[in-house]
Design a protein around this motif. Structure first.
Motif, PDB file in Angstrom:
ATOM      1  N   THR A 106     -16.373  41.049 114.179  1.00 44.18           N
ATOM      2  CA  THR A 106     -15.474  41.210 113.037  1.00 44.18           C
ATOM      3  C   THR A 106     -15.325  42.707 112.780  1.00 44.18           C
ATOM      4  N   ASP A 107     -14.248  43.278 113.228  1.00 42.02           N
ATOM      5  CA  ASP A 107     -14.012  44.718 113.109  1.00 42.02           C
ATOM      6  C   ASP A 107     -13.241  44.966 111.807  1.00 42.02           C
ATOM      7  N   TRP A 108     -13.979  45.145 110.707  1.00 38.76           N
ATOM      8  CA  TRP A 108     -13.354  45.255 109.393  1.00 38.76           C
ATOM      9  C   TRP A 108     -12.595  46.556 109.230  1.00 38.76           C
ATOM     10  N   HIS A 109     -11.467  46.496 108.508  1.00 35.13           N
ATOM     11  CA  HIS A 109     -10.641  47.672 108.274  1.00 35.13           C
ATOM     12  C   HIS A 109     -11.052  48.359 106.968  1.00 35.13           C
ATOM     13  N   ASN A 110     -10.731  49.628 106.872  1.00 33.76           N
ATOM     14  CA  ASN A 110     -11.009  50.403 105.670  1.00 33.76           C
ATOM     15  C   ASN A 110     -10.001  50.022 104.583  1.00 33.76           C
ATOM     16  N   ALA A 111     -10.490  49.494 103.463  1.00 29.63           N
ATOM     17  CA  ALA A 111      -9.594  48.987 102.420  1.00 29.63           C
ATOM     18  C   ALA A 111      -8.664  50.065 101.870  1.00 29.63           C
ATOM     19  N   ARG A 112      -9.069  51.328 101.937  1.00 24.03           N
ATOM     20  CA  ARG A 112      -8.205  52.379 101.404  1.00 24.03           C
ATOM     21  C   ARG A 112      -6.970  52.594 102.281  1.00 24.03           C
ATOM     22  N   ASP A 113      -6.972  52.007 103.464  1.00 20.95           N
ATOM     23  CA  ASP A 113      -5.827  52.124 104.360  1.00 20.95           C
ATOM     24  C   ASP A 113      -4.959  50.865 104.370  1.00 20.95           C
ATOM     25  N   VAL A 114      -5.297  49.895 103.532  1.00 21.07           N
ATOM     26  CA  VAL A 114      -4.548  48.630 103.483  1.00 21.07           C
ATOM     27  C   VAL A 114      -3.583  48.660 102.300  1.00 21.07           C
ATOM     28  N   PRO A 115      -2.278  48.567 102.544  1.00 17.44           N
ATOM     29  CA  PRO A 115      -1.298  48.638 101.451  1.00 17.44           C
ATOM     30  C   PRO A 115      -1.518  47.554 100.410  1.00 17.44           C
ATOM     31  N   LEU A 116      -1.154  47.851  99.175  1.00 15.51           N
ATOM     32  CA  LEU A 116      -1.282  46.887  98.093  1.00 15.51           C
ATOM     33  C   LEU A 116      -0.510  45.609  98.377  1.00 15.51           C
ATOM     34  N   SER A 117       0.565  45.724  99.142  1.00 16.27           N
ATOM     35  CA  SER A 117       1.396  44.560  99.453  1.00 16.27           C
ATOM     36  C   SER A 117       0.643  43.493 100.229  1.00 16.27           C
ATOM     37  N   ALA A 118      -0.505  43.864 100.844  1.00 17.82           N
ATOM     38  CA  ALA A 118      -1.305  42.894 101.604  1.00 17.82           C
ATOM     39  C   ALA A 118      -2.135  42.006 100.684  1.00 17.82           C
ATOM     40  N   GLY A 119      -2.143  42.283  99.396  1.00 20.42           N
ATOM     41  CA  GLY A 119      -2.930  41.493  98.461  1.00 20.42           C
ATOM     42  C   GLY A 119      -4.365  41.967  98.385  1.00 20.42           C
ATOM     43  N   THR A 120      -5.196  41.202  97.689  1.00 20.71           N
ATOM     44  CA  THR A 120      -6.607  41.561  97.555  1.00 20.71           C
ATOM     45  C   THR A 120      -7.446  40.836  98.604  1.00 20.71           C
ATOM     46  N   PHE A 121      -8.688  41.252  98.718  1.00 26.87           N
ATOM     47  CA  PHE A 121      -9.614  40.648  99.675  1.00 26.87           C
ATOM     48  C   PHE A 121     -10.896  40.324  98.929  1.00 26.87           C
ATOM     49  N   GLY A 122     -11.105  39.037  98.650  1.00 29.90           N
ATOM     50  CA  GLY A 122     -12.278  38.607  97.916  1.00 29.90           C
ATOM     51  C   GLY A 122     -13.269  37.842  98.769  1.00 29.90           C
ATOM     52  N   PHE A 123     -14.272  37.274  98.119  1.00 28.71           N
ATOM     53  CA  PHE A 123     -15.331  36.527  98.805  1.00 28.71           C
ATOM     54  C   PHE A 123     -14.753  35.387  99.647  1.00 28.71           C
ATOM     55  N   ASP A 124     -13.850  34.604  99.070  1.00 26.94           N
ATOM     56  CA  ASP A 124     -13.259  33.480  99.797  1.00 26.94           C
ATOM     57  C   ASP A 124     -12.397  33.945 100.962  1.00 26.94           C
ATOM     58  N   ASP A 125     -11.776  35.113 100.811  1.00 23.86           N
ATOM     59  CA  ASP A 125     -10.964  35.655 101.905  1.00 23.86           C
ATOM     60  C   ASP A 125     -11.845  36.019 103.098  1.00 23.86           C
ATOM     61  N   TYR A 126     -13.044  36.505 102.807  1.00 27.67           N
ATOM     62  CA  TYR A 126     -13.991  36.812 103.886  1.00 27.67           C
ATOM     63  C   TYR A 126     -14.338  35.524 104.641  1.00 27.67           C
ATOM     64  N   VAL A 127     -14.613  34.466 103.898  1.00 23.81           N
ATOM     65  CA  VAL A 127     -14.918  33.169 104.518  1.00 23.81           C
ATOM     66  C   VAL A 127     -13.727  32.692 105.349  1.00 23.81           C
ATOM     67  N   ASP A 128     -12.518  32.845 104.797  1.00 25.72           N
ATOM     68  CA  ASP A 128     -11.305  32.463 105.530  1.00 25.72           C
ATOM     69  C   ASP A 128     -11.228  33.177 106.870  1.00 25.72           C
ATOM     70  N   HIS A 129     -11.552  34.458 106.875  1.00 25.81           N
ATOM     71  CA  HIS A 129     -11.488  35.233 108.121  1.00 25.81           C
ATOM     72  C   HIS A 129     -12.453  34.683 109.159  1.00 25.81           C
ATOM     73  N   LEU A 130     -13.663  34.312 108.729  1.00 18.42           N
ATOM     74  CA  LEU A 130     -14.625  33.775 109.691  1.00 18.42           C
ATOM     75  C   LEU A 130     -14.115  32.457 110.278  1.00 18.42           C
ATOM     76  N   VAL A 131     -13.540  31.603 109.444  1.00 16.18           N
ATOM     77  CA  VAL A 131     -12.992  30.330 109.928  1.00 16.18           C
ATOM     78  C   VAL A 131     -11.840  30.591 110.901  1.00 16.18           C
ATOM     79  N   GLN A 132     -10.936  31.489 110.546  1.00 14.20           N
ATOM     80  CA  GLN A 132      -9.798  31.800 111.410  1.00 14.20           C
ATOM     81  C   GLN A 132     -10.246  32.406 112.737  1.00 14.20           C
ATOM     82  N   PHE A 133     -11.240  33.291 112.664  1.00 18.11           N
ATOM     83  CA  PHE A 133     -11.733  33.929 113.884  1.00 18.11           C
ATOM     84  C   PHE A 133     -12.387  32.909 114.813  1.00 18.11           C
ATOM     85  N   LEU A 134     -13.173  31.999 114.253  1.00 17.58           N
ATOM     86  CA  LEU A 134     -13.803  30.958 115.074  1.00 17.58           C
ATOM     87  C   LEU A 134     -12.756  30.034 115.686  1.00 17.58           C
ATOM     88  N   GLU A 135     -11.718  29.724 114.925  1.00 13.85           N
ATOM     89  CA  GLU A 135     -10.627  28.895 115.466  1.00 13.85           C
ATOM     90  C   GLU A 135      -9.919  29.615 116.601  1.00 13.85           C
TER      91      GLU A 135
END
Length: 404
Positions: A132-161
């Motif tokens: 999981t090569d995480w990106h630096n949040a300061r480089d992510v535009p506001l238009s991408a939305g926020t990244f919370g605890f559940d979003d982290y879980v979503d990423h793991l599920v998507q990556f495994l899929e």
């Protein structure tokens, strides 16, 4: 204001690094001509100037080849899936044999995933490794939305899929929590891509057990204090301008303060190693701090939700955690084998905190559970260094293979 003040310091450090490089380059011809002894102090001073401040750029993994069997095999990095907040990165090897696919889950705690370079390199000869090569949040535009605890879980599920059925997952430190939740989410939804095994290494599953200074800090203040004092807004010069973040420089400062004397001594040693032409010793210290001082910002939502959920309310430890508003029961995990690894001298995640996962995953048969306490190591020694390579890793490798 917090981030703006840091930016001023960062600009000064950048100029100091430039001056250091200029002095070092000016001295190079004289050193080459043999005038080393009288110039070594100046060279050491210049090199220390070149190290001023922090960087916000991800270092290279630098894994170009590994030994598989009796031959060197080239390694290439392949972005399998990319989101605004992270990349599923594969270290592809040109071999004919099929190896267990393993997702290494890197902590999102102020450093880049390259901090696990040694972990990945150790595992590569025997596994098809993704990270999981995480990106630096300061480089992510506001238009991408926020990244919370559940979003982290979503990423793991998507990556495994994206990796496909039958993969394994190895979580290092903080994401042991999200990995457990992802396994429960996939179990309860009967997701065919659920991992065959999960290895949780030095992760804060239950911080009520032998609380460390990190745990005590999290409970010493209300959540509102963390939001008021530790959350900042990304300045306009960056792509993520306006995003609320927990700055990486805050996390590194906290880590440094825990062992301030040691870090000061390390830099004093570095100066003298350079001055005394002890190149190997100097390079070892420089390599460590090149990685340690490369930092990334966390989205404020993820940081605050993690503090609340993991370190203050212990919802996972109580088996009361919810995901997208739905209760998650760790007892639903029945097909994903569990291994936990802890370090005897870990002062960040104490002995027992990770092992607590076994008490939660009561739906697993005894033969699907394993635990290892690595003697003589602190937090980083759980997943890096000689004892990881020679003692811990063989056990992890055998565990993955036995459930592959």
């Amino acid at each position: 204001m917090l981030y703006d003040a840091f930016e001023v310091q960062s600009d000064i450090a950048k100029q100091t690094r430039t001056w250091g490089r200029m002095v070092n380059e000016a001295l190079a011809p004289w050193r080459s001509a043999g005038y080393r002894e009288p110039l070594n102090w100046f060279t050491a001073s210049a090199r220390m100037m070149m190290r001023a401040g922090l960087t916000f750029a991800r270092p290279a993994y630098g894994i170009d080849a590994v030994t598989v069997g009796n031959r060197q095999v080239p390694v290439t990095e392949e972005a399998v899936l990319v989101t605004p907040f992270g990349t599923l990165l594969r270290f592809r090897k040109d071999i004919d044999s099929v190896q267990p696919r393993v997702l290494v889950v890197a902590p999102l705690s102020g450093h880049f995933a390259t901090l696990l370079r040694g972990t990945v390199k150790t595992m590569l000869p025997d596994h098809d490794v993704y990270i999981t090569d995480w990106h630096n949040a300061r480089d992510v535009p506001l238009s991408a939305g926020t990244f919370g605890f559940d979003d982290y879980v979503d990423h793991l599920v998507q990556f495994l899929e994206a990796m496909g059925d039958g993969a394994h997952i190895v979580a290092v430190c903080q994401p042991a929590v999200q990995t457990l939740v992802a396994a429960a989410v996939m179990a309860q939804s009967r997701n065919a891509a659920h991992p065959r095994s999960m290895t949780l290494m030095a992760g804060p599953v239950d911080c009520r057990i032998s609380p460390t200074s990190v745990n005590k800090l999290a409970t010493s203040k209300p959540l509102a204090w963390f939001e008021k004092n530790l959350i900042a807004t990304v300045p306009s010069r960056h792509a993520g301008a306006g995003r609320r973040v927990y700055p990486g420089f805050m996390q590194v400062s906290a880590f440094l303060s825990m062992n301030a004397k040691r870090h000061i001594q390390q830099h004093a040693d570095l100066f003298w190693h350079i001055a005394n032409d002890e190149t190997d010793k100097a390079n070892g210290i420089e390599t460590f701090y090149d990685e340690y001082f490369a930092v990334l910002d966390l989205d404020a939502a993820f940081y605050l939700e993690t503090v609340k959920t993991v370190f203050q309310e212990y919802t996972l430890a109580k088996n009361e955690l919810t995901y997208r508003g739905n209760p998650m029961d760790m007892r639903s995990i029945r097909k994903t084998a569990l291994m936990t690894v802890e370090g005897e001298r870990d002062d960040i995640c104490a002995v027992g905190q990770t092992m607590a996962a076994h008490d939660l995953c009561t739906g697993l048969a005894p033969h699907m559970k394993s635990h290892h306490l690595q003697a003589g190591v602190g937090h980083y020694g759980v997943f890096s260094g000689r004892k990881w390579e020679n003692q811990t890793y063989p056990l992890v490798r055998n565990f993955i293979q036995s459930h592959n």
